[in-house]
Scaffold this active site. Structure first.
Site, PDB file in Angstrom:
ATOM      1  N   CYS A 103      45.567 -29.768  22.927  1.00 57.13           N
ATOM      2  CA  CYS A 103      45.140 -29.311  24.180  1.00 57.13           C
ATOM      3  C   CYS A 103      44.339 -27.852  24.100  1.00 57.13           C
ATOM      4  CB  CYS A 103      45.898 -29.149  25.335  1.00 57.13           C
ATOM      5  SG  CYS A 103      45.415 -28.527  26.725  1.00 57.13           S
ATOM      6  N   ASP A 144      34.896 -18.719  31.917  1.00 55.47           N
ATOM      7  CA  ASP A 144      34.545 -20.232  31.700  1.00 55.47           C
ATOM      8  C   ASP A 144      33.564 -19.990  30.501  1.00 55.47           C
ATOM      9  OD1 ASP A 144      34.605 -23.118  33.003  1.00 55.47           O
ATOM     10  OD2 ASP A 144      32.743 -22.603  31.695  1.00 55.47           O
ATOM     11  N   ASN A 150      39.466 -29.626  39.749  1.00 57.89           N
ATOM     12  CA  ASN A 150      39.082 -30.967  39.529  1.00 57.89           C
ATOM     13  C   ASN A 150      40.365 -31.702  38.947  1.00 57.89           C
ATOM     14  OD1 ASN A 150      36.243 -30.752  40.208  1.00 57.89           O
ATOM     15  ND2 ASN A 150      35.946 -29.664  38.041  1.00 57.89           N
ATOM     16  N   GLY A 198      35.605 -35.525  37.531  1.00 50.89           N
ATOM     17  CA  GLY A 198      34.799 -35.123  36.709  1.00 50.89           C
ATOM     18  C   GLY A 198      35.473 -34.050  35.889  1.00 50.89           C
ATOM     19  N   HIS A 243      44.371 -30.199  31.406  1.00 49.89           N
ATOM     20  CA  HIS A 243      45.404 -29.229  31.401  1.00 49.89           C
ATOM     21  C   HIS A 243      44.836 -28.480  33.005  1.00 49.89           C
ATOM     22  CE1 HIS A 243      47.863 -25.879  29.623  1.00 49.89           C
ATOM     23  NE2 HIS A 243      47.610 -25.200  30.823  1.00 49.89           N
ATOM     24  N   HIS A 268      43.530 -26.675  35.950  1.00 47.60           N
ATOM     25  CA  HIS A 268      43.031 -25.432  35.996  1.00 47.60           C
ATOM     26  C   HIS A 268      42.358 -25.191  37.213  1.00 47.60           C
ATOM     27  CE1 HIS A 268      40.381 -28.365  33.937  1.00 47.60           C
ATOM     28  NE2 HIS A 268      39.244 -27.732  34.518  1.00 47.60           N
TER      29      HIS A 268
HETATM   30  P1  DGP Z   1      36.677 -29.248  34.334  1.00 46.11           P
HETATM   31  O1  DGP Z   1      35.131 -29.870  34.567  1.00 46.11           O
HETATM   32  O2  DGP Z   1      37.237 -28.825  35.706  1.00 46.11           O
HETATM   33  O3  DGP Z   1      37.732 -29.921  33.333  1.00 46.11           O
HETATM   34  O4  DGP Z   1      36.360 -27.776  33.623  1.00 46.11           O
HETATM   35  C1  DGP Z   1      36.574 -27.613  32.365  1.00 46.11           C
HETATM   36  C2  DGP Z   1      35.896 -26.185  32.274  1.00 46.11           C
HETATM   37  O5  DGP Z   1      36.515 -25.441  30.952  1.00 46.11           O
HETATM   38  C3  DGP Z   1      34.315 -26.276  32.133  1.00 46.11           C
HETATM   39  O6  DGP Z   1      33.915 -25.325  33.335  1.00 46.11           O
HETATM   40  C4  DGP Z   1      34.117 -25.430  30.568  1.00 46.11           C
HETATM   41  C5  DGP Z   1      35.339 -24.811  30.176  1.00 46.11           C
HETATM   42  N1  DGP Z   1      35.799 -24.766  28.934  1.00 46.11           N
HETATM   43  C6  DGP Z   1      35.946 -25.823  28.197  1.00 46.11           C
HETATM   44  N2  DGP Z   1      36.338 -25.577  27.018  1.00 46.11           N
HETATM   45  C7  DGP Z   1      36.559 -24.145  26.926  1.00 46.11           C
HETATM   46  C8  DGP Z   1      36.823 -23.022  25.955  1.00 46.11           C
HETATM   47  O7  DGP Z   1      37.252 -23.338  24.784  1.00 46.11           O
HETATM   48  N3  DGP Z   1      36.908 -21.992  26.463  1.00 46.11           N
HETATM   49  C9  DGP Z   1      36.593 -21.310  27.672  1.00 46.11           C
HETATM   50  N4  DGP Z   1      36.598 -20.171  27.849  1.00 46.11           N
HETATM   51  N5  DGP Z   1      36.280 -22.321  28.435  1.00 46.11           N
HETATM   52  C10 DGP Z   1      36.261 -23.549  28.243  1.00 46.11           C
END
Ligand code: DGP
Length: 115
Positions: free
Chosen positions: A7, A33, A90, A96, A101, A103
């Site tokens: 994860c 993000d 989400n 989507g 995990h 968030h």
């Molecule tokens: P969701 O679609 O709600 O599952 O959003 C996941 C978000 O996580 C997406 O906007 C991009 C972000 N994300 C994915 N991998 C990483 C990472 O390795 N580091 C950071 N800082 N953000 C990440």
């Protein structure tokens, strides 16, 4: 549930994958993000893994109010507390959700249109 092998967000919570951390307590961590969709785009996660079925333990439930307090503190520091922002999670395939995990996205710093 603890930490789940493979994860990405568990690894960020453990400091094994670097991230731009803006806020942290023993129960949660907030970081920017990697693909920001607004000038301010921060994710708040419980350190303990919570999956997309929301299999919450009592400990997880106790972390949820702290996520809102963290959001208040973070948005104040980022200068968007008064301007307004979106705080969304989400959950599950039809939402989507990409990372399994729990968030919460803080989105702000510009006028956000309808979803
Ligand atoms: P969701 O679609 O709600 O599952 O959003 C996941 C978000 O996580 C997406 O906007 C991009 C972000 N994300 C994915 N991998 C990483 C990472 O390795 N580091 C950071 N800082 N953000 C990440």
């Amino acid at each position: 549930m603890g930490n789940v092998e493979g994860c990405i967000f568990c690894q960020i919570a453990q400091g094994k994958i670097p991230s731009d951390v803006v806020f942290e307590t023993d129960k949660l961590i907030a970081f920017r993000d990697i693909h920001p969709k607004s000038p301010v785009h921060i994710l708040i996660i419980p350190k303990n893994h919570v999956n997309a079925r929301l299999d919450l333990t009592q400990q997880d439930v106790e972390t949820l109010p702290e996520i809102f307090l963290a959001a208040k503190e973070i948005t104040r520091k980022e200068g968007i507390g008064e301007r307004g922002f979106r705080l969304i999670a989400n959950v599950g395939p039809e939402s989507g959700q990409e990372v399994d995990h729990l968030h919460f996205h803080i989105l702000g710093g510009k006028r956000l249109g309808p979803m």
